[in-house]
Design an enzyme around this catalytic site. Structure first.
Site, mmCIF file in Angstrom:
data_model
loop_
_atom_site.group_PDB
_atom_site.id
_atom_site.type_symbol
_atom_site.label_atom_id
_atom_site.label_comp_id
_atom_site.label_asym_id
_atom_site.label_seq_id
_atom_site.Cartn_x
_atom_site.Cartn_y
_atom_site.Cartn_z
ATOM 1 N N LYS A 1 3.310 10.568 2.047
ATOM 2 C CA LYS A 1 2.690 9.406 2.692
ATOM 3 C C LYS A 1 2.686 9.569 4.215
ATOM 4 O O LYS A 1 1.658 9.380 4.866
ATOM 5 C CB LYS A 1 3.434 8.132 2.286
ATOM 6 C CG LYS A 1 2.874 6.871 2.924
ATOM 7 C CD LYS A 1 3.755 6.410 4.061
ATOM 8 C CE LYS A 1 3.117 5.241 4.792
ATOM 9 N NZ LYS A 1 3.998 4.755 5.862
ATOM 10 N N ASP B 1 0.788 4.154 0.249
ATOM 11 C CA ASP B 1 2.143 3.643 0.090
ATOM 12 C C ASP B 1 2.115 2.586 -1.016
ATOM 13 O O ASP B 1 1.124 2.435 -1.707
ATOM 14 C CB ASP B 1 2.658 3.057 1.402
ATOM 15 C CG ASP B 1 1.700 2.018 1.938
ATOM 16 O OD1 ASP B 1 1.221 1.185 1.152
ATOM 17 O OD2 ASP B 1 1.415 2.037 3.146
#
Length: 218
Positions: A120, A138
DNA sequence: ATCCCGAGGG
DNA sequence: CCCTCTGGAT
């Protein structure tokens, strides 16, 4: 119900969260990297405050590494998970100095090899600082995309691919922030505020929560 | 209680 | 896949 175009969804979110447009401005790759590492389990308001204080004492990898573990720990104490983050930030600064002349690398491989940087965070840096093709997924992005029916909701990796296939490339880095804000403000995990959400017509989750017998929501 | 822009380790 | 790491805000 006719299908709502993705650009229409993004336009609605744009109007809803004008702050998202500012989220990308005036941050060098290093500052973006550190702020993103700090962001887990921590509100953006606090991340911004802590980042400011941290950079006041260590504005580049060398200065930050020179602060030492204890000082970094103190400075970021306002954030959650600070123990892990302090160690990761120090180790990442040292690695940037040792391997990349104190600069942030621009490849996924190199980024994910930095302590505290996973997929991420690497995606945030790639798309946001270097304009490379990536969408950071996320928990918020994953949930919102799933509820809106933009992704099958199998895993974050799949959501990346689904969103990249749907969203015009010039909007990838920005739409990440739109989904984040929406996931936090209205489309929360346990108590989504569907009554206040302007995306009802586009939302599979909202429509799925309709009781077809009564027309009421569960 | 639940939430807050995850990553690393078992 | 599971767990842990943080503490303040709501």
């Amino acid at each position: 119900m006719e299908e709502v175009e993705i650009v229409e969804i993004l336009a609605v979110l744009d109007r809803l969260y004008p702050q998202a447009a500012c989220a990308l401005t005036h941050r060098n790759p290093f500052e973006l990297l550190i702020a993103t590492i700090l962001s887990a389990q921590c509100t953006d308001l606090r991340v911004n405050q802590v980042t400011r204080e941290l950079f006041a004492e260590g504005a580049d990898p060398q200065a930050m590494a020179d602060l030492g573990l204890e000082r970094i720990r103190q400075l970021i104490r306002g954030c959650g998970l600070f123990n892990n983050k302090a160690a990761n930030i120090l180790a990442t600064c040292q690695k940037l100095l040792a391997l990349y002349g104190g600069r942030v690398p621009d490849t996924r491989e190199a980024l994910e090899a930095l302590p505290g940087v996973g997929r991420k965070t690497a995606n945030v840096i790639l798309s946001n600082a270097f304009g490379q093709p990536a969408i950071a997924v996320d928990t918020h992005v994953f949930r919102v995309a799933h509820r809106l029916g933009l992704s099958g909701g199998v895993n974050p990796r799949r959501t990346e691919e689904d969103l990249m296939a749907l969203i015009p490339r010039e909007r990838w880095s920005h739409s990440h922030h739109l989904f984040i804000f929406h996931g936090r403000n209205l489309c929360q995990a346990r108590r989504p505020q569907c009554g206040q959400c302007p995306l009802q017509a586009a939302c599979k989750y909202y429509q799925g929560s309709l009781d077809l017998e009564t027309g009421n929501h569960r």
